[in-house]
Write a protein that holds these residues in place. Structure first.
Motif, PDB file in Angstrom:
ATOM      1  N   SER A  73      41.039  74.752  91.157  1.00  0.00           N
ATOM      2  CA  SER A  73      41.988  74.714  92.271  1.00  0.00           C
ATOM      3  C   SER A  73      42.558  73.302  92.424  1.00  0.00           C
ATOM      4  O   SER A  73      41.822  72.324  92.367  1.00  0.00           O
ATOM      5  CB  SER A  73      41.278  75.099  93.569  1.00  0.00           C
ATOM      6  OG  SER A  73      40.392  76.184  93.368  1.00  0.00           O
ATOM      7  N   PRO A  74      43.891  73.202  92.630  1.00  0.00           N
ATOM      8  CA  PRO A  74      44.497  71.875  92.768  1.00  0.00           C
ATOM      9  C   PRO A  74      43.812  71.079  93.883  1.00  0.00           C
ATOM     10  O   PRO A  74      43.580  71.610  94.966  1.00  0.00           O
ATOM     11  CB  PRO A  74      45.947  72.183  93.157  1.00  0.00           C
ATOM     12  CG  PRO A  74      46.171  73.615  92.848  1.00  0.00           C
ATOM     13  CD  PRO A  74      44.855  74.293  92.815  1.00  0.00           C
ATOM     14  N   ASP A  75      43.485  69.829  93.642  1.00  0.00           N
ATOM     15  CA  ASP A  75      42.864  68.925  94.620  1.00  0.00           C
ATOM     16  C   ASP A  75      41.453  69.350  95.028  1.00  0.00           C
ATOM     17  O   ASP A  75      40.815  68.679  95.824  1.00  0.00           O
ATOM     18  CB  ASP A  75      43.694  68.799  95.908  1.00  0.00           C
ATOM     19  CG  ASP A  75      45.109  68.362  95.615  1.00  0.00           C
ATOM     20  OD1 ASP A  75      45.287  67.618  94.630  1.00  0.00           O
ATOM     21  OD2 ASP A  75      46.015  68.769  96.356  1.00  0.00           O
ATOM     22  N   LYS A  76      40.994  70.479  94.570  1.00  0.00           N
ATOM     23  CA  LYS A  76      39.654  70.923  94.948  1.00  0.00           C
ATOM     24  C   LYS A  76      38.834  71.261  93.708  1.00  0.00           C
ATOM     25  O   LYS A  76      37.881  72.026  93.785  1.00  0.00           O
ATOM     26  CB  LYS A  76      39.725  72.155  95.863  1.00  0.00           C
ATOM     27  CG  LYS A  76      40.295  71.883  97.247  1.00  0.00           C
ATOM     28  CD  LYS A  76      40.139  73.112  98.117  1.00  0.00           C
ATOM     29  CE  LYS A  76      40.589  72.865  99.548  1.00  0.00           C
ATOM     30  NZ  LYS A  76      40.391  74.056 100.393  1.00  0.00           N
ATOM     31  N   ALA A  77      39.211  70.721  92.562  1.00  0.00           N
ATOM     32  CA  ALA A  77      38.496  71.017  91.329  1.00  0.00           C
ATOM     33  C   ALA A  77      37.069  70.484  91.421  1.00  0.00           C
ATOM     34  O   ALA A  77      36.797  69.499  92.105  1.00  0.00           O
ATOM     35  CB  ALA A  77      39.219  70.391  90.147  1.00  0.00           C
TER      36      ALA A  77
ATOM     37  N   THR B 244      40.087  91.491 100.409  1.00  0.00           N
ATOM     38  CA  THR B 244      40.929  90.323 100.147  1.00  0.00           C
ATOM     39  C   THR B 244      40.376  89.581  98.935  1.00  0.00           C
ATOM     40  O   THR B 244      39.234  89.117  98.956  1.00  0.00           O
ATOM     41  CB  THR B 244      40.931  89.378 101.371  1.00  0.00           C
ATOM     42  OG1 THR B 244      41.441  90.079 102.504  1.00  0.00           O
ATOM     43  CG2 THR B 244      41.788  88.148 101.107  1.00  0.00           C
ATOM     44  N   LEU B 245      41.168  89.476  97.880  1.00  0.00           N
ATOM     45  CA  LEU B 245      40.717  88.789  96.660  1.00  0.00           C
ATOM     46  C   LEU B 245      41.183  87.330  96.673  1.00  0.00           C
ATOM     47  O   LEU B 245      42.329  87.037  97.032  1.00  0.00           O
ATOM     48  CB  LEU B 245      41.263  89.511  95.421  1.00  0.00           C
ATOM     49  CG  LEU B 245      40.719  90.936  95.199  1.00  0.00           C
ATOM     50  CD1 LEU B 245      41.443  91.614  94.022  1.00  0.00           C
ATOM     51  CD2 LEU B 245      39.209  90.930  94.944  1.00  0.00           C
ATOM     52  N   LEU B 246      40.276  86.453  96.267  1.00  0.00           N
ATOM     53  CA  LEU B 246      40.565  85.014  96.229  1.00  0.00           C
ATOM     54  C   LEU B 246      41.224  84.685  94.891  1.00  0.00           C
ATOM     55  O   LEU B 246      40.642  84.948  93.838  1.00  0.00           O
ATOM     56  CB  LEU B 246      39.246  84.249  96.384  1.00  0.00           C
ATOM     57  CG  LEU B 246      39.288  82.729  96.256  1.00  0.00           C
ATOM     58  CD1 LEU B 246      40.152  82.113  97.350  1.00  0.00           C
ATOM     59  CD2 LEU B 246      37.868  82.176  96.332  1.00  0.00           C
ATOM     60  N   VAL B 247      42.433  84.106  94.912  1.00  0.00           N
ATOM     61  CA  VAL B 247      43.204  84.017  93.669  1.00  0.00           C
ATOM     62  C   VAL B 247      43.440  82.594  93.159  1.00  0.00           C
ATOM     63  O   VAL B 247      44.253  82.397  92.248  1.00  0.00           O
ATOM     64  CB  VAL B 247      44.571  84.735  93.828  1.00  0.00           C
ATOM     65  CG1 VAL B 247      44.364  86.241  93.997  1.00  0.00           C
ATOM     66  CG2 VAL B 247      45.374  84.150  94.989  1.00  0.00           C
ATOM     67  N   ASP B 248      42.732  81.590  93.718  1.00  0.00           N
ATOM     68  CA  ASP B 248      43.047  80.232  93.255  1.00  0.00           C
ATOM     69  C   ASP B 248      41.892  79.537  92.532  1.00  0.00           C
ATOM     70  O   ASP B 248      41.870  78.310  92.438  1.00  0.00           O
ATOM     71  CB  ASP B 248      43.532  79.357  94.416  1.00  0.00           C
ATOM     72  CG  ASP B 248      42.389  78.920  95.310  1.00  0.00           C
ATOM     73  OD1 ASP B 248      41.353  79.619  95.335  1.00  0.00           O
ATOM     74  OD2 ASP B 248      42.518  77.879  95.972  1.00  0.00           O
ATOM     75  N   THR B 249      40.953  80.318  91.987  1.00  0.00           N
ATOM     76  CA  THR B 249      39.826  79.667  91.308  1.00  0.00           C
ATOM     77  C   THR B 249      40.284  79.002  90.009  1.00  0.00           C
ATOM     78  O   THR B 249      39.877  77.875  89.701  1.00  0.00           O
ATOM     79  CB  THR B 249      38.718  80.691  91.014  1.00  0.00           C
ATOM     80  OG1 THR B 249      38.338  81.324  92.237  1.00  0.00           O
ATOM     81  CG2 THR B 249      37.497  80.014  90.394  1.00  0.00           C
ATOM     82  N   TYR B 250      41.101  79.699  89.239  1.00  0.00           N
ATOM     83  CA  TYR B 250      41.585  79.124  87.975  1.00  0.00           C
ATOM     84  C   TYR B 250      43.109  78.959  88.017  1.00  0.00           C
ATOM     85  O   TYR B 250      43.613  77.879  88.256  1.00  0.00           O
ATOM     86  CB  TYR B 250      41.168  80.011  86.797  1.00  0.00           C
ATOM     87  CG  TYR B 250      39.671  80.253  86.717  1.00  0.00           C
ATOM     88  CD1 TYR B 250      38.790  79.197  86.491  1.00  0.00           C
ATOM     89  CD2 TYR B 250      39.141  81.531  86.878  1.00  0.00           C
ATOM     90  CE1 TYR B 250      37.420  79.409  86.417  1.00  0.00           C
ATOM     91  CE2 TYR B 250      37.776  81.754  86.798  1.00  0.00           C
ATOM     92  CZ  TYR B 250      36.913  80.687  86.570  1.00  0.00           C
ATOM     93  OH  TYR B 250      35.567  80.902  86.498  1.00  0.00           O
TER      94      TYR B 250
ATOM     95  N   GLY C 144      46.379  73.752  97.115  1.00  0.00           N
ATOM     96  CA  GLY C 144      47.740  73.517  96.654  1.00  0.00           C
ATOM     97  C   GLY C 144      48.735  73.512  97.805  1.00  0.00           C
ATOM     98  O   GLY C 144      48.354  73.452  98.975  1.00  0.00           O
ATOM     99  N   ASP C 145      50.020  73.577  97.469  1.00  0.00           N
ATOM    100  CA  ASP C 145      51.085  73.632  98.468  1.00  0.00           C
ATOM    101  C   ASP C 145      51.157  75.071  98.972  1.00  0.00           C
ATOM    102  O   ASP C 145      51.745  75.947  98.337  1.00  0.00           O
ATOM    103  CB  ASP C 145      52.406  73.205  97.817  1.00  0.00           C
ATOM    104  CG  ASP C 145      53.564  73.234  98.805  1.00  0.00           C
ATOM    105  OD1 ASP C 145      53.543  74.060  99.748  1.00  0.00           O
ATOM    106  OD2 ASP C 145      54.494  72.437  98.630  1.00  0.00           O
ATOM    107  N   LEU C 146      50.537  75.317 100.116  1.00  0.00           N
ATOM    108  CA  LEU C 146      50.338  76.699 100.562  1.00  0.00           C
ATOM    109  C   LEU C 146      51.657  77.425 100.789  1.00  0.00           C
ATOM    110  O   LEU C 146      51.791  78.610 100.463  1.00  0.00           O
ATOM    111  CB  LEU C 146      49.483  76.721 101.834  1.00  0.00           C
ATOM    112  CG  LEU C 146      48.043  76.206 101.666  1.00  0.00           C
ATOM    113  CD1 LEU C 146      47.327  76.147 103.013  1.00  0.00           C
ATOM    114  CD2 LEU C 146      47.255  77.086 100.697  1.00  0.00           C
ATOM    115  N   GLY C 147      52.651  76.733 101.337  1.00  0.00           N
ATOM    116  CA  GLY C 147      53.940  77.380 101.598  1.00  0.00           C
ATOM    117  C   GLY C 147      54.622  77.799 100.307  1.00  0.00           C
ATOM    118  O   GLY C 147      55.084  78.937 100.166  1.00  0.00           O
ATOM    119  N   GLU C 148      54.673  76.879  99.351  1.00  0.00           N
ATOM    120  CA  GLU C 148      55.333  77.170  98.079  1.00  0.00           C
ATOM    121  C   GLU C 148      54.561  78.249  97.314  1.00  0.00           C
ATOM    122  O   GLU C 148      55.146  79.191  96.769  1.00  0.00           O
ATOM    123  CB  GLU C 148      55.429  75.877  97.252  1.00  0.00           C
ATOM    124  CG  GLU C 148      56.181  76.019  95.952  1.00  0.00           C
ATOM    125  CD  GLU C 148      57.541  76.685  96.115  1.00  0.00           C
ATOM    126  OE1 GLU C 148      58.181  76.475  97.174  1.00  0.00           O
ATOM    127  OE2 GLU C 148      57.942  77.445  95.211  1.00  0.00           O
TER     128      GLU C 148
END
Lengths: 342, 342
Positions: free
Chosen positions: A239-243, B122-128, B153-157
């Motif tokens: 994860s960006p910034d949380k690696a 709810t699936l978590l999608v930012d691990t990789y 990351g940039d949550l809005g984008e």
């Protein structure tokens, strides 16, 4: 603790390890924030005692943990009697403004307090007029009065006035305790004032600007199979910034010949064997076994933890004495094998 | 609450009232700080639900009180199962990065979660990699997938990218939940992003910059004698910057004809009798009897408190919707007798 350094390592079946996550983080993040603030305050207070008085500004159960964390980090005592009972922390306090207000006169209040608690008590002198109260206090308790407390106004200037007045009245050993929205910077600002002790509340129990630490609890390795003794496979999120950094870590505090800390050393894999390298594994081991096969194998009396904090703080570079914001005072060095650096 | 307004009035023998001081202040100062932060966040989130996820960043018992305070102030649910059990607060959550990491592949983790919890999970999608994870998530759960969570990351984008991707895959009803060091300003900043819910942790449980309220507990009157029904004598301390106003207070929220609040009205002495003045005592009474002669005479279900907070907030001027620092939105008016102003 320093960036990236493991403070707690849990080896367990996944479900058991996950169950510990929230509790472990709650304790580290809350108690660590209070202890960190307390450590800065104790540093700022130099040899003068700090009294923990923050119970009313935090959750009623958190107050006990805060009193314990503050004592561990060097506070002298707490005003929380339940914390005294639960953890054996010395308790102390003074009277409240309400105690003065409920009496017909300030003198009546002082007489009642001294009759009940003796001359060594601490009388609160800022309910009405400080100068009049100090005069009354010494008239009532004599020159053997233990202490007076000032809770408002310009504490440094008032402490000087009260010191002169007490000395003039012959109460040269009567101490001056100050309270009232103190934090480490206010305490440092009173270093030159004739103050004998600090009572600290709000800013202590709220971590003095840092109400929670940034501890996280991350899966960094998993067994390659369910077989006993299966090798560990490092895992990490991207994860960006949380690696995160994959692999089970060990941590050493590297010390120079004088015993001063020079780096936080983190490695992946088994800790280099002490026997293999003689007595020197490159620093002081930071991890000890707390629980083995479900049994608790480590107990440390609170007083020993307090001494250990004091010793560990003493190892740090002089830049650790800086109260303003700054960089970590030790750099974190990753080594996969301490032998490689020799 | 507004400056100087009594939130709790205790009439008791001195020793009993003093015993309540620390507990009452702990509850008001801690829970009030969390509820205030929660109220600002709920306002910023408009109609989108906020989920309380801060347990790991506060003391383990304070976490339960924080979950309750957040729900009272409008949060939709909590991830703290103990708070759900203790207070009947709806619970919700998503999976952790560790759950993905403990599986051989992200797909394996998603399959395991959907098999166990159904497609509404709810699936978590930012691990990789977010894009790959969203594709896998819809492949595994189908277009009926409940939600995905983005935690970095940039949550809005990222929310915009993920929304486009989900829509392109036909998962138009799959919601997007964002988490990751959100506070009321970050939530407000995401108002235009296609976000369906906010998970809030650290900043909520630490009061978002205000980790404790400034509530104090002051003796303002004492009985003239020990006789039953003895008149009250107002008392006040004169400490610089900490002076108090003598006398037992009442408080009303003055409302205009449209039901909008226009002032906090505080008086000293008995509350003007409603009967004597018709239905109109000049506003909404802010104090109710909680305990009478040692017996609890007031109980309010948490859901009713939640509704009451929402109604009270709705009475406030539009300036209460400002998230930046500012003056109190209502002025405090002292009246010794509401009749004098008519």
């Amino acid at each position: 603790y320093f960036s990236g350094s493991p403070v707690l390592v849990v080896e367990a079946p996944f479900a058991e390890a996950v169950l510990l996550e929230t509790l472990a983080l709650s304790i580290f993040n809350h108690d660590g924030a209070v202890a960190s603030a307390a450590s800065r305050m104790v540093l700022a207070a130099a040899s003068r005692p700090c009294i923990e008085m923050g119970s009313r500004r935090t959750h009623e159960q958190a107050a006990l943990a805060a009193a314990r964390a503050a004592y561990l980090a060097g506070f002298a005592s707490t005003s929380n009697l339940a914390a005294g009972q639960a953890y054996g922390i010395p308790t102390s306090g003074t009277s409240a403004h309400a105690f003065t207000l409920v009496h017909d006169t300030e003198r009546d209040a002082f007489v009642a307090q001294v009759d009940s608690l003796g001359k060594q008590t601490t009388l609160l002198v800022d309910t009405y007029d400080v100068e009049a109260a100090v005069r009354t206090a010494v008239e009532v308790a004599g020159t053997g009065l233990g202490a007076v407390r000032i809770d408002s106004g310009d504490l440094g200037e008032l402490a000087r006035q009260v010191r002169r007045q007490l000395d003039g009245l012959g109460a040269r050993d009567t101490r001056i305790v100050v309270t009232g929205d103190l934090d480490e910077l206010a305490i440092a600002g009173l270093a030159a004032a004739p103050v004998d002790g600090y009572g600290v509340g709000t800013s202590l129990v709220t971590g003095s600007g840092h109400p929670t630490c940034g501890f996280v609890y991350k899966l960094v390795a998993r067994a390659a199979s369910d077989a006993a003794g299966a090798p560990l496979v490092g895992v990490a999120k991207h994860s960006p910034d949380k690696a995160t950094v994959a692999g089970r870590k060990w941590a050493l505090r590297r010390l120079d010949d004088s015993g001063a800390a020079t780096a936080e050393v983190i490695g992946i894999g088994p800790l280099p064997d002490q026997a293999e390298h003689g007595a020197d594994v490159g620093g002081r081991r930071l991890l000890v076994d707390l629980v083995r096969d479900g049994d608790r194998v480590w107990r440390e009396p609170l007083a020993d933890s307090r001494d250990r904090h004091s010793r560990s703080f003493g190892e740090l570079p002089i830049s650790a004495h800086q109260l303003s914001r700054g960089e970590p005072v030790l750099r974190t060095v990753y080594e996969t094998d301490v032998r490689q650096r020799r």
